[in-house]
Enzyme design. Structure first.
Site, PDB file in Angstrom:
ATOM      1  N   GLU A   1      12.821   3.047  13.564  1.00  0.00           N
ATOM      2  CA  GLU A   1      11.824   4.021  13.099  1.00  0.00           C
ATOM      3  C   GLU A   1      10.716   4.059  14.145  1.00  0.00           C
ATOM      4  OE1 GLU A   1       9.860   2.911   9.402  1.00  0.00           O
ATOM      5  OE2 GLU A   1       9.805   0.810   9.955  1.00  0.00           O
TER       6      GLU A   1
ATOM      7  N   TYR B   1       0.827  -1.203   0.000  1.00  0.00           N
ATOM      8  CA  TYR B   1       0.000   0.000   0.000  1.00  0.00           C
ATOM      9  C   TYR B   1       0.858   1.248   0.000  1.00  0.00           C
ATOM     10  CZ  TYR B   1       0.921   1.135   4.928  1.00  0.00           C
ATOM     11  OH  TYR B   1       1.526   1.499   6.106  1.00  0.00           O
TER      12      TYR B   1
ATOM     13  N   LYS C   1       6.606  -1.942   2.057  1.00  0.00           N
ATOM     14  CA  LYS C   1       5.403  -1.301   2.625  1.00  0.00           C
ATOM     15  C   LYS C   1       4.219  -2.253   2.469  1.00  0.00           C
ATOM     16  CE  LYS C   1       3.246   3.265   2.965  1.00  0.00           C
ATOM     17  NZ  LYS C   1       3.376   3.412   4.417  1.00  0.00           N
TER      18      LYS C   1
ATOM     19  N   LEU D   1      11.250   1.493   6.929  1.00  0.00           N
ATOM     20  CA  LEU D   1      10.655   1.859   5.649  1.00  0.00           C
ATOM     21  C   LEU D   1      11.432   3.034   5.049  1.00  0.00           C
ATOM     22  CD1 LEU D   1       8.014   1.116   4.009  1.00  0.00           C
ATOM     23  CD2 LEU D   1       7.160   3.301   4.847  1.00  0.00           C
TER      24      LEU D   1
HETATM   25  N1  PDD Z   1       2.967   5.417   7.337  1.00  0.00           N
HETATM   26  N2  PDD Z   1       7.640   4.040   8.662  1.00  0.00           N
HETATM   27  C1  PDD Z   1       6.488   3.339   8.694  1.00  0.00           C
HETATM   28  C2  PDD Z   1       6.478   2.028   9.400  1.00  0.00           C
HETATM   29  C3  PDD Z   1       5.331   3.843   8.074  1.00  0.00           C
HETATM   30  O1  PDD Z   1       4.185   3.144   8.095  1.00  0.00           O
HETATM   31  C4  PDD Z   1       5.388   5.112   7.437  1.00  0.00           C
HETATM   32  C5  PDD Z   1       4.193   5.695   6.757  1.00  0.00           C
HETATM   33  C6  PDD Z   1       6.605   5.812   7.437  1.00  0.00           C
HETATM   34  C7  PDD Z   1       6.751   7.130   6.742  1.00  0.00           C
HETATM   35  O2  PDD Z   1       6.697   6.948   5.345  1.00  0.00           O
HETATM   36  P1  PDD Z   1       6.216   8.095   4.365  1.00  0.00           P
HETATM   37  O3  PDD Z   1       7.019   9.311   4.667  1.00  0.00           O
HETATM   38  O4  PDD Z   1       6.482   7.567   3.010  1.00  0.00           O
HETATM   39  O5  PDD Z   1       4.756   8.315   4.643  1.00  0.00           O
HETATM   40  C8  PDD Z   1       7.712   5.241   8.044  1.00  0.00           C
HETATM   41  C9  PDD Z   1       1.787   5.727   6.554  1.00  0.00           C
HETATM   42  C10 PDD Z   1       1.535   7.183   6.435  1.00  0.00           C
HETATM   43  C11 PDD Z   1       0.611   4.932   7.082  1.00  0.00           C
HETATM   44  O6  PDD Z   1       0.811   3.737   7.295  1.00  0.00           O
HETATM   45  O7  PDD Z   1      -0.479   5.465   7.211  1.00  0.00           O
END
Ligand code: PDD
Length: 288
Positions: free
Chosen positions: A186, A32, A153, A210
Site C-alpha cells: 500500500e 483511530y 488501524k 489496511l
Molecule cells: N489514512 N492505508 C493506510 C496505511 C492508511 O493510513 C489509510 C488511511 C488508507 C486508506 O484507508 P481509507 O480509505 O479507509 O481512508 C490505507 C487515513 C486517511 C489517515 O491516516 O489520515
C-alpha cells in the site's frame, strides 16, 4: 476555534486535555478512524465503524459506543464545526486509546477507562470528474519497513510517518511501499491501484495492508460500472510499467499518480480509466 469531542463532552479543541499517562500517548495503544463528509453526508460510515470495532477487539478494548452513538458524535461534530470551515468538506477523526494507567507497564491494565477523542478538519473537495482538472500526484517508492499487523488501524503510526516523510523529503506527495518480495502492499496513508490494458488491480487484503474503506467502496463502484477490477499482487516493476497508478483514501478519494520514484507513469498525465473510475466512485460513494 474548532469544537472537539473528548470523553463524552464537546468543547473547544484547545481545551481538550488528556493525561500524559494515557497509553495512547505512551505506547500508541489505540485505534483511530478518519471519516470524510461532504455537506454533512459521510462516506463509508458503516465501513468505518465496523473497522473501528474490529481494530478495538483485536487489541482488547471494548468499543465505547454503538454505531448509532458514533453517528451522533459525527453529526454533532459536523454541525458544531460547519461555520468554522469555508467549505462543507469536513473530515472527522475518531480515536479510542486504552486510557491512562497510574504506571507505565506494557501489559494491558484492567479497570482503565478508554479515552475517546474526536475532532473535525477541512479536507480536499471531491475529485473533479474530468482528467484535465484532476491533480496528478508524484510518489516515492520504498521497501515497507512497518510491522506485521498493518490491517489494524493503530495510532502507532511512526512507521507510516517515516515512510511519508521520505516522500516529503523527496518533494513528492506520498510513498508507495513494497514488501521483501518486491510486491506492492500500500502507501504510507493510502491504498494503491494500478491499471494495465484496462484491467484495474489492487493488492488483496492481508496483514500487510489496511482494509481501506475507500478501496472497498471503489472496488464495488468499479464493478457496478462494468470496469474490469481484480484483487491480486503486483510487483514494483508492474507498477512502474503500468498505464495508470492511483491512490485511494478517505481524504484523497481516488487520486491519480503520474510519477513514481522519478519515473513517468504511462503518458505522464491523468489517464482515461481514472476518469471512468472517479465517475463510478462518485455515483456510488454515498450509497456505500
Ligand atoms: N489514512 N492505508 C493506510 C496505511 C492508511 O493510513 C489509510 C488511511 C488508507 C486508506 O484507508 P481509507 O480509505 O479507509 O481512508 C490505507 C487515513 C486517511 C489517515 O491516516 O489520515
Amino acid at each position: 476555534m474548532t469544537i472537539a469531542f473528548l470523553n463524552g463532552e464537546f468543547m473547544p479543541l484547545a481545551e481538550a486535555k488528556i493525561s500524559p499517562m494515557d497509553r495512547g500517548f505512551l505506547f500508541g495503544d489505540g485505534i483511530y478512524e478518519v471519516v470524510p463528509t461532504y455537506d454533512g453526508a459521510p462516506v463509508g460510515f458503516k465501513g468505518h465503524t465496523a473497522r473501528m470495532s474490529d481494530g478495538l477487539s483485536a487489541i482488547n478494548i471494548d468499543n465505547p459506543y454503538t454505531p448509532e452513538q458514533w453517528r451522533e458524535i459525527l453529526d454533532t461534530l459536523v454541525s458544531k464545526n460547519s461555520t468554522h470551515f469555508s467549505t462543507g468538506n469536513i473530515g472527522i477523526y475518531f480515536h479510542v486509546s486504552r486510557g491512562a494507567d497510574v504506571k507505565r507497564y506494557h501489559a494491558y491494565p484492567t479497570g482503565v477507562t478508554p479515552t475517546v477523542f474526536g475532532f473535525a478538519f477541512e479536507i480536499a473537495p471531491p475529485q473533479p470528474t474530468n482528467k484535465q482538472s484532476a491533480k496528478a500526484l508524484k510518489v516515492a517508492l520504498e521497501e515497507d519497513k512497518r510491522w506485521q499487523r498493518c490491517h489494524i488501524k493503530s495510532t502507532s503510526l511512526l512507521g507510516n510517518v517515516m515512510h511519508f516523510q521520505a516522500g516529503a523529503d523527496a518533494g513528492v506527495n506520498e510513498t508507495i511501499l513494497f514488501n521483501s518480495e518486491g510486491m506492492i502492499t500500500e502507501a504510507s496513508a493510502c491504498n494503491v491501484f494500478m491499471v494495465k490494458d484496462n484491467v484495474i488491480t489492487t493488492p488483496p487484503l492481508n496483514h500487510q495492508l489496511l482494509p481501506g474503506i475507500t478501496r472497498a467502496i471503489a472496488i464495488t463502484a468499479f464493478k457496478n460500472a462494468g470496469l474490469d477490477v481484480k484483487e491480486d499482487w503486483f510487483s514494483k516493476e508492474d507498477l512502474l510499467n503500468a498505464d495508470e497508478v492511483w491512490l485511494t483514501s478517505s481524504s484523497k478519494e481516488v487520486a491519480a499518480v503520474t510519477e513514481v520514484n522519478g519515473k513517468q507513469i504511462g503518458e505522464g498525465i491523468v489517464g482515461p480509466v481514472w476518469e471512468k473510475a472517479i465517475r463510478a466512485y462518485h455515483a456510488y460513494k454515498f450509497d456505500a
